[in-house]
Scaffold this active site. Structure first.
Site, PDB file in Angstrom:
ATOM      1  N   PHE A  37       5.742 -21.621  -5.631  1.00 30.00           N
ATOM      2  CA  PHE A  37       6.622 -21.010  -6.472  1.00 30.00           C
ATOM      3  C   PHE A  37       7.619 -20.364  -5.295  1.00 30.00           C
ATOM      4  CE2 PHE A  37       8.443 -17.737  -8.996  1.00 30.00           C
ATOM      5  CZ  PHE A  37       9.328 -18.537  -9.690  1.00 30.00           C
ATOM      6  N   GLN A  38       9.191 -20.851  -5.629  1.00 30.08           N
ATOM      7  CA  GLN A  38       9.852 -20.008  -4.509  1.00 30.08           C
ATOM      8  C   GLN A  38       9.838 -20.153  -3.194  1.00 30.08           C
ATOM      9  OE1 GLN A  38      10.888 -16.254  -6.483  1.00 30.08           O
ATOM     10  NE2 GLN A  38      12.474 -17.337  -7.901  1.00 30.08           N
ATOM     11  N   LYS A  83       4.618 -12.790   1.826  1.00 34.42           N
ATOM     12  CA  LYS A  83       4.259 -11.426   0.911  1.00 34.42           C
ATOM     13  C   LYS A  83       2.793 -10.912   1.376  1.00 34.42           C
ATOM     14  CE  LYS A  83       4.180 -10.122  -3.955  1.00 34.42           C
ATOM     15  NZ  LYS A  83       4.450 -10.363  -5.238  1.00 34.42           N
TER      16      LYS A  83
END
Length: 581
Positions: A118-119, A168
């Site tokens: 995702f993204q 992240k």
């Protein structure tokens, strides 16, 4: 006993590194992949000021404007995927104009990179063609050093944007290591020149003193390297004429009698003719782009060319030069001054006087005349009025198109870093967010954005940012109802077939500005313009949007059409053949 190193997470390292770099503002927009960094930023209070833009393109343009106006490195923080791709236009804008930016982008966690998570986008791959360098940080232990490298690379040599892509998991608040921020770097493959070769500089000075028809040609490098003072001293000491690219305006005072105006596609008749006839061209921090050279085969056919640039890849890239000098333009020009003084040499005064006589004859053409009796506001008149009202003391941003050219032609800048525009990429939407960065960098200065109705709509949402941070920018909209430069080209080259250049269904800009909480004003008559502008600039603590309705048929002159040389300009149609004889 040495102080114990603090234990910091990757997110904390990212923020502490920015603090250690002396970063004042971060322009950004949060998202999932950078939430750890945003949380660390929040916990540091006011150590760094964050500016929440309304679109990531606005973040890059605002950081860019801040960098151009202050000389410092601009910083952005955006999330992964669409956050990074939205920033690409601003990154490319900075790249083509050699503006120092560090753009920190979030990335999906390292275990899922390449899985279409995702993204997720390949930020390094996407930005590689339009950055000076980029990094993907896969190890927490590499983060501090990578950020240090990013700032060094962005600001040294030929400046440019550097992207730092951080997964992240590298910013996980639960994983901490000792923090150390390296001050000394050794990048084996990157060693930008720190000074020009003195032998080449002496050769250049000798060529200048031997010249009969010399001219200085300066570009954005003279502004970026803060070379204005030594450049001005050198040009005045020699008594030579000087011209400038769009990006170099302000490095030499534009109101000075030795300045011939801008050169190139929309340059003055005298500047372009002098370029065509010169026998010695001294290029300072310029890259010989196509908007300046016209047809390469016709470019400066009689000239010995001296080229000073910090980037060796720019030397003889587009135009072959005879005296190349690789080095920071500020130090090279300073060395030129020293060698000139030591030599005691003077140019041939008789030849120089004849050269100035010819230039003054070209000047007498008055190539930028326009109809001053028109009942409509001419865009040239609007820019001249802006200059009058602000006493020439203004930071002025623009986008791309007719309004940009009219501003460059009719607002003479006597100081560097006052003219902030998208030169290389020609980015619509640049002006308003760039003005935000300029205003934050110079909170007490007058800052205006001169724009067109097509350009302003590209990043119009940044009026909300201006409201949130109480930025007293003045927007001067030259509203002609068209994509002005597109319409001009269609008139010149497409038999006036105005295919989709008419901008229909425009908003009421006054009401739109008011809806954002700002002051809106509309001006339609020439005799109303000066008082309206004075009223706008008198509101020193308010954002004011001036919707100035201008003549839609006005074109930018002079113009060098594709395939033509400097001596083959299109001049205002009111000029007779007898005047040009």
């Amino acid at each position: 006993m040495a102080a114990e190193r603090p234990l910091l997470s990757g997110a904390e390292i990212a923020i502490q590194a920015l603090i250690d770099e002396g970063v004042e503002y971060v322009f950004g927009y949060p998202g999932g992949a950078v939430l750890h960094i945003y949380d660390a930023l929040f916990q540091r209070g006011d150590a760094i000021k964050h500016v929440l833009v309304r679109h990531e393109q606005g973040a890059t343009h605002a950081a860019d404007g801040y960098a151009r106006a202050t000389g410092k490195c601009g910083v952005c923080l955006v999330t992964s995927g669409p956050g990074a791709t939205n920033a690409v236009t601003g990154i490319a804008t900075a790249h083509l104009d050699s503006i120092p930016l560090v753009v920190i982008t979030g990335q999906v966690p390292t275990p899922v990179i390449g899985s279409d998570a995702f993204q997720e986008v390949d930020t390094v791959g996407i930005t590689r063609p339009c950055v000076k360098h980029n990094f993907l940080v896969k190890r927490l232990e590499d983060l501090a050093e990578t950020i240090r490298k990013a700032f060094y690379i962005a600001q040294s040599g030929r400046p440019g944007p550097v992207v730092v892509d951080i997964p992240k998991d590298v910013t996980d608040p639960n994983v901490k290591i000792p923090y150390v921020y390296p001050r000394d770097l050794n990048i084996r493959s990157y060693n930008p020149a720190k000074r020009g070769h003195l032998g080449q500089i002496r050769k250049a000075v000798e060529a200048m003193l031997d010249a009969k028809r010399p001219i200085f040609y300066t570009g954005g490098g003279a502004v970026l390297d803060d070379a204005a003072a030594p450049l001005t001293e050198l040009v005045r000491a020699l008594g030579f004429p000087i011209t400038s690219t769009l990006m170099g305006l302000g490095a030499y005072p534009m109101t000075d009698k030795q300045f011939l105006g801008m050169l190139g596609m929309h340059g003055t008749y005298e500047a372009n003719m002098a370029m065509h006839e010169t026998d010695c061209l001294i290029a300072i921090g310029a890259r010989f782009d196509d908007r300046v050279t016209g047809k390469i085969e016709h470019f400066c056919p009689h000239a010995e060319i001296i080229h000073v640039d910090v980037d060796p890849s720019s030397i003889s890239k587009n135009v072959k030069v005879q005296v190349p000098i690789v080095g920071p333009v500020g130090s090279v020009v300073t060395d030129m001054l020293s060698i000139l003084r030591e030599s005691g040499g003077r140019p041939d005064q008789t030849a120089l006087a004849a050269w100035w006589e010819q230039i003054d004859a070209w000047r007498g053409i008055d190539c930028m005349r326009y109809d001053r009796s028109s009942p409509m506001i001419k865009p040239q008149f609007a820019v001249e009025t802006l200059y009058k009202v602000t006493n020439g003391d203004l930071y002025l941003t623009s986008d791309v198109g007719q309004h940009q050219m009219f501003a460059a032609q009719f607002y003479p800048f006597d100081k560097p870093r006052r003219w902030i525009n998208s030169g290389g990429l020609g980015t619509m939407g640049f002006g308003l967010p760039a003005a935000m960065g300029v205003q934050l960098g110079h909170p007490d200065a007058q800052v205006a954005c001169i724009s067109g109705e097509a350009s302003i709509l590209m990043c119009i949402q940044e009026m909300a940012t201006c409201k949130q941070y109480s930025l007293p920018i003045k927007v001067v909209l030259l509203n002609n109802g068209y994509m002005g430069m597109v319409r001009q080209w269609q008139e010149f080259f497409y038999e006036s077939r105005y295919a989709h250049s008419y901008v229909d269904a425009l908003p009421d800009f006054v009401a739109l500005a008011q809806s954002f909480g700002h002051v809106g004003m509309r001006v339609e008559q020439p005799d109303q313009l000066e008082s309206a502008m004075r009223e706008a600039f008198a509101m020193k603590d308010r954002f004011v949007f001036l919707d100035v309705i201008v003549d839609p048929s006005e074109n930018v002159y002079p113009m060098i059409c594709a395939g033509k040389g400097h001596h083959e300009m299109e001049l205002p149609p009111t000029m007779s053949e007898r005047e040009l004889a």
